[in-house]
Design an enzyme around this catalytic site. Structure first.
Site, PDB file in Angstrom:
ATOM      1  N   ARG A   1       0.445  -1.329   0.451  1.00  0.00           N
ATOM      2  CA  ARG A   1       0.111  -0.040  -0.166  1.00  0.00           C
ATOM      3  C   ARG A   1       1.269   1.256  -0.015  1.00  0.00           C
ATOM      4  NH1 ARG A   1      -1.573   2.830   4.478  1.00  0.00           N
ATOM      5  NH2 ARG A   1      -0.990   1.252   5.895  1.00  0.00           N
TER       6      ARG A   1
ATOM      7  N   ARG B   1      -6.394 -22.212  29.185  1.00  0.00           N
ATOM      8  CA  ARG B   1      -6.128 -21.147  27.880  1.00  0.00           C
ATOM      9  C   ARG B   1      -6.808 -20.352  27.184  1.00  0.00           C
ATOM     10  NH1 ARG B   1      -5.654 -27.290  28.383  1.00  0.00           N
ATOM     11  NH2 ARG B   1      -7.109 -27.429  27.000  1.00  0.00           N
TER      12      ARG B   1
ATOM     13  N   CYS C   1      -1.941  -4.038  13.376  1.00  0.00           N
ATOM     14  CA  CYS C   1      -0.921  -5.358  12.851  1.00  0.00           C
ATOM     15  C   CYS C   1      -1.164  -6.243  13.934  1.00  0.00           C
ATOM     16  CB  CYS C   1       0.019  -4.638  12.463  1.00  0.00           C
ATOM     17  SG  CYS C   1      -0.163  -3.091  11.136  1.00  0.00           S
TER      18      CYS C   1
ATOM     19  N   SER D   1       1.106  -8.911  10.299  1.00  0.00           N
ATOM     20  CA  SER D   1       2.141  -7.092   9.194  1.00  0.00           C
ATOM     21  C   SER D   1       2.806  -6.824   9.649  1.00  0.00           C
ATOM     22  CB  SER D   1       1.427  -6.580   8.735  1.00  0.00           C
ATOM     23  OG  SER D   1       2.023  -5.451   7.245  1.00  0.00           O
TER      24      SER D   1
END
Length: 277
Positions: free
Chosen positions: A26, A139, A159, A181
């Site tokens: 981008r 968990r 992200c 990302s």
């Protein structure tokens, strides 16, 4: 090996530069790999994962965490705590069109999702603390920031999406962070420090000892615009690990940047990585 975290980080940088494929993104061309793991360190020894091969500014990181933990959606709260990381994204966001500078918003980013998730407005920080106290070996000790129904309500999609906490038999609190990302040069070192700080703070708030931290990552990339500076950084000598001190009264609900201090932080000269928006 002294400062194992930073050696692991620099090896990840080299791997991305050497083995990565060129891809469009981008905000510019990247060299990218998919699916990587970065072991950080065991915080039990009092060491803190902050880079020594370039100077990093703790105040902005601690300020960002303080704003996140307050569920801030306004830019002013980040600025109040000494964090300017969100200024450019807020200014570029269509959601701020027509707003005065002192009324700019960041929207439903990380902290807003931690403190008020989904239609029910779940406070995930409260749920996390309660779960660690009542069911330490469970968990389901999770924080998530990814809500598909509200992605357009923040100035940037998250992200770092998911954090899982785990209590060991020895009473240590470990954490794994998943990122979809990863900007290796600019974003990752800051996120590592932020989550190490969060791990230490969560452990103190719930009566555990801070343990191991690791990151699992999807698209792991170096922007070509950052490549020359990164080449310089990976050639620098890694210095000794850094110690930290957390104020004994600091809590998840009341954390302020001055609650966290670095000790014996020695570093090389700063390297400027441009923020691409």
């Amino acid at each position: 090996m002294a400062n194992r975290f930073e050696h692991n980080y620099l090896q990840l940088c080299r791997t991305v530069m050497v083995e990565g494929a060129e891809r469009k993104s981008r905000v510019g061309l990247t060299t990218s790999i998919f699916g990587s793991v970065l072991p950080i360190m065991d915080l039990t020894r009092g060491e803190f994962p902050i880079l020594t091969t370039r100077k990093m500014h703790l105040r902005g990181i601690a300020g960002e965490l303080a704003a996140f933990l307050r569920g801030a959606e306004d830019l002013a709260t980040f600025q109040q705590y000494g964090c300017n990381y969100w200024d450019a994204n807020a200014l570029a966001w269509d959601g701020n069109k027509g707003r005065a500078d002192d009324d700019l918003q960041v929207g439903k980013i990380y902290g807003a999702q931690w403190r008020c998730f989904g239609a029910r407005g779940v406070d995930q920080i409260d749920v996390l603390q309660e779960g660690l106290a009542s069911n330490p070996f469970g968990r389901r000790h999770l924080l998530t920031t990814y809500d598909p129904s509200s992605l357009d309500e923040g100035c940037l999609p998250p992200c770092h999406l998911l954090t899982q906490f785990n209590v060991t038999n020895e009473g240590k609190l470990d954490a794994i962070v998943y990122m979809r990302s990863v900007d290796v040069c600019l974003g990752l070192p800051t996120d590592v420090a932020l989550y190490a700080m969060l791990l230490a703070l969560t452990a103190q708030s719930t009566g555990y000892t801070p343990g191991r931290l690791a990151f699992m990552m999807g698209d792991t990339h170096v922007y070509l615009a950052h490549n020359d500076n990164l080449q310089e950084q990976v050639r620098r000598e890694v210095l000794e690990p850094v110690q930290y001190a957390l104020h004994p009264d600091a809590t998840l609900d009341g954390f302020a940047p001055d609650d966290f201090q670095l000790l014996n932080y020695n570093f090389h000269e700063p390297i400027k990585y441009a923020l691409l928006t």
